[in-house]
Design an enzyme around this catalytic site. Structure first.
Site, PDB file in Angstrom:
ATOM      1  N   ASP A  73      28.435 -17.742  21.290  1.00 51.71           N
ATOM      2  CA  ASP A  73      28.041 -18.995  20.657  1.00 51.71           C
ATOM      3  C   ASP A  73      27.210 -18.694  19.408  1.00 51.71           C
ATOM      4  OD1 ASP A  73      27.638 -22.136  21.276  1.00 51.71           O
ATOM      5  OD2 ASP A  73      25.798 -21.318  20.407  1.00 51.71           O
ATOM      6  N   TYR A 115      22.788 -19.867  11.835  1.00 58.68           N
ATOM      7  CA  TYR A 115      22.176 -18.621  12.322  1.00 58.68           C
ATOM      8  C   TYR A 115      22.377 -17.455  11.348  1.00 58.68           C
ATOM      9  CZ  TYR A 115      22.583 -21.264  16.746  1.00 58.68           C
ATOM     10  OH  TYR A 115      22.564 -22.241  17.721  1.00 58.68           O
ATOM     11  N   LYS A 128      29.329 -23.576  14.556  1.00 56.35           N
ATOM     12  CA  LYS A 128      28.863 -24.959  14.333  1.00 56.35           C
ATOM     13  C   LYS A 128      28.687 -25.226  12.846  1.00 56.35           C
ATOM     14  CE  LYS A 128      26.041 -24.147  18.457  1.00 56.35           C
ATOM     15  NZ  LYS A 128      25.485 -22.790  18.300  1.00 56.35           N
ATOM     16  N   HIS A 171      26.729 -29.555  14.428  1.00 56.09           N
ATOM     17  CA  HIS A 171      25.494 -28.981  14.985  1.00 56.09           C
ATOM     18  C   HIS A 171      24.471 -30.066  15.328  1.00 56.09           C
ATOM     19  CE1 HIS A 171      23.143 -24.931  14.864  1.00 56.09           C
ATOM     20  NE2 HIS A 171      22.672 -25.705  15.812  1.00 56.09           N
ATOM     21  N   LYS A 192      20.368 -16.235  25.241  1.00 54.72           N
ATOM     22  CA  LYS A 192      20.221 -15.220  24.192  1.00 54.72           C
ATOM     23  C   LYS A 192      19.288 -14.123  24.672  1.00 54.72           C
ATOM     24  CE  LYS A 192      17.473 -13.368  20.901  1.00 54.72           C
ATOM     25  NZ  LYS A 192      16.085 -12.866  21.046  1.00 54.72           N
ATOM     26  N   SER A 193      19.629 -12.887  24.408  1.00 54.84           N
ATOM     27  CA  SER A 193      18.674 -11.788  24.548  1.00 54.84           C
ATOM     28  C   SER A 193      19.072 -10.682  23.587  1.00 54.84           C
ATOM     29  CB  SER A 193      18.630 -11.246  25.976  1.00 54.84           C
ATOM     30  OG  SER A 193      17.691 -10.185  26.031  1.00 54.84           O
ATOM     31  N   ARG A 216      18.181  -7.105  29.775  1.00 57.98           N
ATOM     32  CA  ARG A 216      18.197  -8.537  30.092  1.00 57.98           C
ATOM     33  C   ARG A 216      19.592  -9.134  29.905  1.00 57.98           C
ATOM     34  NH1 ARG A 216      12.795 -10.411  26.852  1.00 57.98           N
ATOM     35  NH2 ARG A 216      11.253  -9.864  28.429  1.00 57.98           N
ATOM     36  N   ASN A 250      21.142 -11.146  32.960  1.00 60.76           N
ATOM     37  CA  ASN A 250      21.463 -12.578  32.880  1.00 60.76           C
ATOM     38  C   ASN A 250      22.868 -12.903  33.376  1.00 60.76           C
ATOM     39  OD1 ASN A 250      18.913 -13.001  31.853  1.00 60.76           O
ATOM     40  ND2 ASN A 250      19.564 -13.196  29.716  1.00 60.76           N
TER      41      ASN A 250
END
Ligand SMILES: NC(=O)c1ccc[n+]([C@@H]2O[C@H](COP(=O)([O-])OP(=O)(O)OC[C@H]3O[C@@H](n4cnc5c(N)ncnc54)[C@H](OP(=O)(O)O)[C@@H]3O)[C@@H](O)[C@H]2O)c1
Length: 281
Positions: free
Chosen positions: A52, A57, A82, A115, A237-238, A243, A247
């Site tokens: 995503d 971003y 987006k 968005h 997010k990481s 992690r 996750n």
């Protein structure tokens, strides 16, 4: 890239246009453009197959680089981007997607989202017509929205022909969005939950920590498993490979119904992000 055990464990959800989306993916908000390719590569290694991103971003290029380098067949990776807030308008929505595709190095995305609705600007209906054109010409396999409130969804329903496949909204244990989820259920719109672990804040909630102890899991795994069991699509997010692996490791246990209800009970209608009715105008 060889087959990864985690990949086969992630369930898919069928969207209202019959396109299948992996219910669990990887979000790249606030990952530095220079570090994005590595983070997405780590996510692929851990079994993620859904990314995503967003024009906002500024890291679509890194996402595209990781996809190209992975050697994964295009139809095994689900890619969302987006439209940025400055790009509303029918023609602009298509043109901006073309630019995203160039940065991603792809000929289509799987999901293209508005968005933010920016209701004061009042261009989201015209923008949605551009999204319908992009869908018809194959630049994207599905179209959806993000941060839309019921009033915005009602207007799309009244004035256009396509029901959004998803609405991506802020949703975590202290903002469980019961009314919007019910609206989505009634109208065949899938719920995508952004900031699914409240950008880390949910992980210190007393009830979450207690459930982590009960199940022998981490707080993040408890919260992400809760999302999966209530039917949300999530993409935490990481930037940390450990992690990232932690996750996605949530498909071999189940929360009891009363524990799901306990998490639901933490709702305090508490946003971390902006209010969609006023943001971005
Ligand atoms: N549509 C929208 O308007 C919108 C808005 C916001 C976000 N999103 C999407 O939703 C995705 C996820 O939301 P988000 O990035 O805001 O927040 P999030 O996924 O809820 O949380 C990310 C934060 O939690 C930390 N974290 C991740 N896994 C952890 C773990 N297992 N244990 C402890 N800490 C952990 C991360 O730090 P480390 O990196 O240091 O691990 C990071 O600081 C975004 O990446 C983006 O794709 C969409």
């Amino acid at each position: 890239m060889g087959s990864v055990e985690g990949m086969t464990q992630v369930p898919s959800i069928k969207l209202n246009n019959d396109v299948e989306i992996p219910q669990f993916g990887f979000g790249v908000f606030q990952i530095d453009p220079d570090e994005t390719a590595k983070a997405v590569r780590d996510a692929f290694e851990a079994g993620y197959r859904h990314i995503d991103t967003a024009q906002m971003y500024q890291n679509e290029q890194g996402v595209g680089q990781a996809i190209a380098e992975s050697g994964l067949p295009r139809d095994e990776v689900f890619v969302t981007t987006k439209l940025n807030n400055g790009g509303h308008g029918t023609e602009s929505a298509v043109r901006e997607l073309e630019k995203s595709l160039e940065r991603l190095g792809l000929d289509h995305v799987d999901l293209y989202l508005i968005h933010w609705p920016q209701p004061k600007q009042d261009l989201y209906v015209q923008t949605w017509r551009g999204f319908e054109q992009a869908l018809a010409s194959g630049l994207t396999r599905s179209i959806g929205v993000s941060n839309f409130q019921p009033a915005h969804l009602d207007r799309l329903a009244a004035e256009t022909d396509t029901v959004p496949a998803v609405n991506q909204i802020e949703l975590h244990p202290t903002l469980t969005q019961p009314e919007l989820r019910e609206y989505h259920r009634k109208h065949g719109i899938a719920t995508e939950a952004w900031s699914p672990i409240g950008q880390g804040e949910s992980l210190t909630e007393e009830a979450i920590v207690a459930l982590a102890e009960k199940y022998g899991r981490t707080p993040a795994q408890i919260v992400l498993r809760w999302h999966i069991q209530i039917g949300n699509i999530v993409f935490p997010k990481s930037s940390n490979p450990k992690r990232i692996a932690e996750n996605i490791d949530i498909f071999d246990f189940e929360l009891a119904d009363d524990d799901v209800a306990t998490i639901e009970g933490l709702n305090a209608d508490k946003r971390r992000g902006p209010n969609p009715d006023t943001f971005g105008n």
